[in-house]
Design a protein around this motif. Sequence first.
Motif, mmCIF file in Angstrom:
data_model
loop_
_atom_site.group_PDB
_atom_site.id
_atom_site.type_symbol
_atom_site.label_atom_id
_atom_site.label_comp_id
_atom_site.label_asym_id
_atom_site.label_seq_id
_atom_site.Cartn_x
_atom_site.Cartn_y
_atom_site.Cartn_z
ATOM 1 N N UNK A 108 23.778 -80.175 -13.148
ATOM 2 C CA UNK A 108 22.413 -80.638 -12.877
ATOM 3 C C UNK A 108 22.173 -80.898 -11.389
ATOM 4 N N UNK A 109 23.140 -80.606 -10.541
ATOM 5 C CA UNK A 109 22.970 -80.818 -9.104
ATOM 6 C C UNK A 109 21.741 -80.059 -8.596
ATOM 7 N N UNK A 110 20.928 -80.746 -7.811
ATOM 8 C CA UNK A 110 19.737 -80.133 -7.258
ATOM 9 C C UNK A 110 18.587 -80.019 -8.232
ATOM 10 N N UNK A 111 18.736 -80.607 -9.415
ATOM 11 C CA UNK A 111 17.689 -80.526 -10.431
ATOM 12 C C UNK A 111 16.782 -81.750 -10.416
ATOM 13 N N UNK A 112 16.101 -81.949 -11.540
ATOM 14 C CA UNK A 112 15.138 -83.036 -11.696
ATOM 15 C C UNK A 112 15.664 -84.014 -12.743
ATOM 16 N N UNK A 113 15.698 -85.283 -12.400
ATOM 17 C CA UNK A 113 16.085 -86.328 -13.346
ATOM 18 C C UNK A 113 14.833 -87.026 -13.855
ATOM 19 N N UNK A 114 14.778 -87.261 -15.168
ATOM 20 C CA UNK A 114 13.703 -88.042 -15.776
ATOM 21 C C UNK A 114 14.246 -89.436 -16.066
ATOM 22 N N UNK A 115 13.537 -90.475 -15.596
ATOM 23 C CA UNK A 115 13.974 -91.857 -15.747
ATOM 24 C C UNK A 115 12.820 -92.665 -16.319
ATOM 25 N N UNK A 116 13.099 -93.457 -17.326
ATOM 26 C CA UNK A 116 12.025 -94.228 -17.957
ATOM 27 C C UNK A 116 11.415 -95.258 -17.020
ATOM 28 N N UNK A 117 12.259 -95.934 -16.222
ATOM 29 C CA UNK A 117 11.757 -97.003 -15.362
ATOM 30 C C UNK A 117 12.787 -97.263 -14.267
ATOM 31 N N UNK A 118 12.315 -97.575 -13.078
ATOM 32 C CA UNK A 118 13.221 -97.822 -11.951
ATOM 33 C C UNK A 118 14.091 -99.048 -12.168
ATOM 34 N N UNK A 119 13.705 -99.955 -13.086
ATOM 35 C CA UNK A 119 14.455 -101.182 -13.338
ATOM 36 C C UNK A 119 15.168 -101.160 -14.689
ATOM 37 N N UNK A 120 15.407 -99.980 -15.206
ATOM 38 C CA UNK A 120 16.061 -99.827 -16.502
ATOM 39 C C UNK A 120 17.570 -99.714 -16.329
ATOM 40 N N UNK A 121 18.317 -100.501 -17.087
ATOM 41 C CA UNK A 121 19.766 -100.353 -17.077
ATOM 42 C C UNK A 121 20.190 -99.034 -17.701
ATOM 43 N N UNK A 122 19.628 -98.710 -18.855
ATOM 44 C CA UNK A 122 20.055 -97.514 -19.585
ATOM 45 C C UNK A 122 19.562 -96.234 -18.942
ATOM 46 N N UNK A 123 18.327 -96.239 -18.419
ATOM 47 C CA UNK A 123 17.749 -95.008 -17.891
ATOM 48 C C UNK A 123 18.061 -94.745 -16.443
ATOM 49 N N UNK A 124 18.220 -95.794 -15.627
ATOM 50 C CA UNK A 124 18.476 -95.642 -14.198
ATOM 51 C C UNK A 124 19.882 -96.077 -13.814
ATOM 52 N N UNK A 125 20.223 -97.336 -14.103
ATOM 53 C CA UNK A 125 21.478 -97.891 -13.613
ATOM 54 C C UNK A 125 22.691 -97.122 -14.146
ATOM 55 N N UNK A 126 22.676 -96.816 -15.442
ATOM 56 C CA UNK A 126 23.804 -96.085 -16.041
ATOM 57 C C UNK A 126 23.889 -94.661 -15.506
ATOM 58 N N UNK A 127 22.738 -94.013 -15.312
ATOM 59 C CA UNK A 127 22.745 -92.645 -14.780
ATOM 60 C C UNK A 127 23.195 -92.641 -13.325
ATOM 61 N N UNK A 128 22.769 -93.624 -12.558
ATOM 62 C CA UNK A 128 23.188 -93.709 -11.153
ATOM 63 C C UNK A 128 24.709 -93.752 -11.044
ATOM 64 N N UNK A 129 25.355 -94.580 -11.867
ATOM 65 C CA UNK A 129 26.811 -94.659 -11.808
ATOM 66 C C UNK A 129 27.450 -93.352 -12.261
ATOM 67 N N UNK A 130 26.888 -92.728 -13.304
ATOM 68 C CA UNK A 130 27.469 -91.478 -13.801
ATOM 69 C C UNK A 130 27.427 -90.377 -12.743
ATOM 70 N N UNK A 131 26.372 -90.373 -11.941
ATOM 71 C CA UNK A 131 26.178 -89.321 -10.944
ATOM 72 C C UNK A 131 26.898 -89.641 -9.630
ATOM 73 N N UNK A 132 27.157 -90.922 -9.368
ATOM 74 C CA UNK A 132 27.679 -91.354 -8.069
ATOM 75 C C UNK A 132 28.885 -90.547 -7.573
ATOM 76 N N UNK A 133 29.891 -90.249 -8.418
ATOM 77 C CA UNK A 133 31.036 -89.491 -7.897
ATOM 78 C C UNK A 133 30.694 -88.058 -7.475
ATOM 79 N N UNK A 134 29.541 -87.558 -7.930
ATOM 80 C CA UNK A 134 29.156 -86.178 -7.643
ATOM 81 C C UNK A 134 28.189 -86.067 -6.474
ATOM 82 N N UNK A 135 27.651 -87.207 -6.021
ATOM 83 C CA UNK A 135 26.630 -87.187 -4.973
ATOM 84 C C UNK A 135 27.241 -86.802 -3.624
ATOM 85 N N UNK A 136 26.406 -86.231 -2.787
ATOM 86 C CA UNK A 136 26.817 -85.853 -1.426
ATOM 87 C C UNK A 136 25.828 -86.476 -0.444
#
Length: 264
Positions: A108-136
């Motif tokens: 999904x690198x370079x794609x579009x992420x859909x997030x329910x809310x900027x303050x959501x643990x499940x939609x934002x916070x969990x995805x941020x951590x999952x992606x963190x090792x892959x970010x550049x």
Amino acid sequence: MIWKVALPMYNLSPRLQQAWEGLLGDLLDNLDLHAEVELVRAPPLPEFWLRPDLLLSQTCGYPYMTLLREQVTLIATPAFDFPGCSGSDYSSVIVAPAGAGIASLADARGGIAAVNDAHSNSGMNALRLAVAPLAREGRFFDKVVYSGSHAASLRLVREGDADIAAIDCVTYGYLKEEDPVSLLGIKELGYSATSPGLPLVAGKAVPPQLLARLRSGLTEPGPQVAGHMRDLRILAFHHRPDADYRRIIQLEAEACAAGYPLLA
């Protein structure tokens, strides 16, 4: 005072709304409180959680830790019978369009992420951590779209307008039962890290004796409340200490330590 109550987080169908309101109504009846309480449907959030006359509501763990800790008291956290749940911990289902050739997060690198809310643990916070090792250099996605709800995020993914989303596994489980068509064309890539689930909270003005009665009414439910719990796939309510919810801030800290403080 007329106390205000609302359980707004998982009303994904008329049947579920009726079951949540039934649980709440029987809980209040058991405590002989119904005449002193007003049910608020579709309350404005987060403002509702900060009301001085708040008796009981349900919030997400991320705004609890970042906004509400000094304003509310933890009452109990439901333990759901859905994949991705462990006791009263939960996780997010990370999803992609079935036909898009995305077999892993890396795809999904370079794609579009859909997030329910900027303050959501499940939609934002969990995805941020999952992606963190892959970010550049602090980036992974080309674009992040805020959809307003998990159901809307799923729709964006299903229709090919987003490449990835993280969906609260309870929402996902409910939708699989209530609206299976909404999951057609969705591929599950896996589950996020776990953290404590969405807690029920009371306002700081609620007297200690009433707090204790609310908590025991959930953790030691009578037969009517227990019946609604079965309808809602709730195995139990657990009283979790505030310290357990630090896990949610730990997820954020781990993403920041990997050089990925913002979902981008």
